[in-house]
Design a protein around this motif. Structure first.
Motif, mmCIF file in Angstrom:
data_model
loop_
_atom_site.group_PDB
_atom_site.id
_atom_site.type_symbol
_atom_site.label_atom_id
_atom_site.label_comp_id
_atom_site.label_asym_id
_atom_site.label_seq_id
_atom_site.Cartn_x
_atom_site.Cartn_y
_atom_site.Cartn_z
ATOM 1 N N ALA A 192 0.863 -1.147 -0.224
ATOM 2 C CA ALA A 192 -0.076 0.035 0.054
ATOM 3 C C ALA A 192 0.789 1.174 0.106
ATOM 4 N N SER A 233 1.419 3.655 -3.537
ATOM 5 C CA SER A 233 0.697 4.854 -3.540
ATOM 6 C C SER A 233 2.177 5.890 -3.907
ATOM 7 N N TRP A 270 -3.684 -0.378 -8.131
ATOM 8 C CA TRP A 270 -4.444 0.129 -7.225
ATOM 9 C C TRP A 270 -5.400 -0.507 -6.655
ATOM 10 N N VAL A 322 -6.446 -3.300 -3.900
ATOM 11 C CA VAL A 322 -7.556 -2.957 -2.690
ATOM 12 C C VAL A 322 -8.460 -3.885 -2.773
ATOM 13 N N GLY A 359 -7.171 -5.133 0.385
ATOM 14 C CA GLY A 359 -7.639 -4.001 1.203
ATOM 15 C C GLY A 359 -7.977 -4.084 2.538
ATOM 16 N N VAL A 414 -4.865 -4.443 5.346
ATOM 17 C CA VAL A 414 -3.792 -3.186 5.602
ATOM 18 C C VAL A 414 -4.248 -2.481 6.789
ATOM 19 N N TRP A 460 -4.531 0.541 7.912
ATOM 20 C CA TRP A 460 -4.770 1.996 7.389
ATOM 21 C C TRP A 460 -4.497 2.959 8.166
ATOM 22 N N PHE A 505 -0.867 3.259 7.634
ATOM 23 C CA PHE A 505 -0.763 3.899 6.402
ATOM 24 C C PHE A 505 -1.080 5.308 6.369
ATOM 25 N N THR A 557 -8.140 5.630 -4.432
ATOM 26 C CA THR A 557 -9.395 4.681 -3.765
ATOM 27 C C THR A 557 -10.699 5.044 -4.289
#
Length: 373
Positions: free
Chosen positions: A222, A226, A246, A250, A254, A257, A259, A262, A281
């Protein structure tokens, strides 16, 4: 979107097995014959030619496109021929990558794949995601990896500067990364690189198939996907393939992760990077119906910015790297892009202006020529 663009995204979704449109909506798109020449050209330029071909074949097999609205027989043959070329190129690159990783494993070196073959595993047909080369990180064995590749018959060059070497192994181009990302851009960039390497060291990696190639953890992918796309977007452009990468990531990973971590790491680097990931996203959801991960807190009012990003992807493509330009020509084009053509991108997706970023990069080039962590 134009009619051709709606058809293009419909076919991409079908090719990725993330169909968003209903059958009646699909049939309405093909009531008149599309401009297949333009769709083919765009799909090729955007790196999704084989994916679009998969979507087209799926509709033809279902009988959802009247014969009069299908590409001509000659066009189908040309399309199919080029898809086979993509497949053969992918399979050869994969075989050579596995061979080199097997050689490295004999010396106790771990070969971690950055994007490319790792991301392709998320596609329904991995061989239909083109890979330009093998980007790898050898977990601290950068110099040893160069030496071993040379012993195995490879040619090692330093065209990648301080960040990576170029290894030419039996026709395969390998970027052997000393650093995952560019660290010449100051303290934040170095901190982000340290975070990436920490995640690589502490989180589990998974083998790609039965090879010695390793796919990093979902959090690393991720972060890396990105920041890689973000840098390309700010400096030159990205393609629909980046958005598909991506979206497939995801969709597959997804919900695995972290997040919150992140968000913390991307925002500490540049809040614009976080905003960029949110827009990617949003597009994955908006274009292909990819479900937003349960722990991903989507920023509000993204549609205008995401639409502007998509217009740039479709109409403002100007790649600079991998064009055979000299190092100085690349630098000049990057500066002109940053200050003129892509000025709006810095305003939208960076904490700093294009002028600040340009002057900062020039200063770093002269005063931090050989950076290290």
């Amino acid at each position: 979107m134009t009619a051709n663009e709606r058809i293009l995204f419909c076919l991409i979704g079908l090719g990725l097995d993330v169909q968003k449109e209903t059958l009646s909506e699909i049939e309405s798109l093909f009531r008149t014959a599309p401009d297949w020449k333009q769709i083919y050209k765009t799909a090729s330029q955007q790196g999704v030619l084989a994916v679009v071909y998969d979507g087209l074949n799926r509709l033809v097999e279902q009988g959802s496109i009247p014969e009069r609205s299908q590409p001509s027989r000659t066009a189908k043959l040309q399309w199919g021929f080029n898809v086979v070329k993509i497949e053969n190129c992918f399979l050869l690159q994969k075989a050579l990558s596995e061979e080199l990783a097997r050689i490295y494993a004999g010396y106790g070196i771990r070969t971690v794949v950055l994007k490319g073959l790792a991301v392709a595993q998320y596609y329904p047909e991995p061989q239909h995601r083109p890979c330009g080369d093998l980007d790898c990180f050898l977990m601290g064995d950068f110099e040893k990896g160069n030496e071993i590749a040379q012993k195995a018959g490879g040619e090692v060059g330093d065209e990648g500067g301080y960040k990576h070497s170029h290894i030419r192994y039996k026709g395969l181009m390998v970027e052997n990364h000393k650093y995952c990302t560019a660290i010449r851009n100051g303290r934040r960039a170095k901190d982000f690189e340290r975070a990436l390497q920490r995640v690589l060291q502490t989180e589990s990696r998974t083998p790609i198939g039965e090879s010695h190639l390793e796919n990093p953890s979902p959090l690393f992918n991720a972060l890396f996907l990105s920041v890689h796309a973000w840098n390309h977007f700010l400096n030159e452009s990205i393609s629909l393939r980046h958005i598909c990468d991506w979206a497939m990531f995801v969709k597959t990973e997804g919900n695995r992760v972290a997040w919150a971590e992140f968000e913390k790491l991307t925002s500490a680097y540049d809040k614009g990077l976080s905003r960029f990931a949110h827009c990617m996203t949003f597009l994955a959801n908006d274009l292909f119906g990819i479900e937003i991960p349960k722990d991903f807190t989507m920023a509000k009012d993204l549609k205008p910015l995401a639409d502007r990003m998509m217009r740039s992807v479709l109409y403002e493509q100007e790649t600079i790297y991998n064009k055979g330009y000299s190092a100085w020509k690349i630098r000049v084009k990057l500066v002109l892009n940053m200050l003129l053509r892509n000025n709006w991108k810095s305003r939208a997706f960076s904490e700093h202006s294009a002028l600040y970023r340009t002057m900062h990069n020039i200063g770093a080039f002269f005063f931090d020529r050989n950076p290290h962590l």
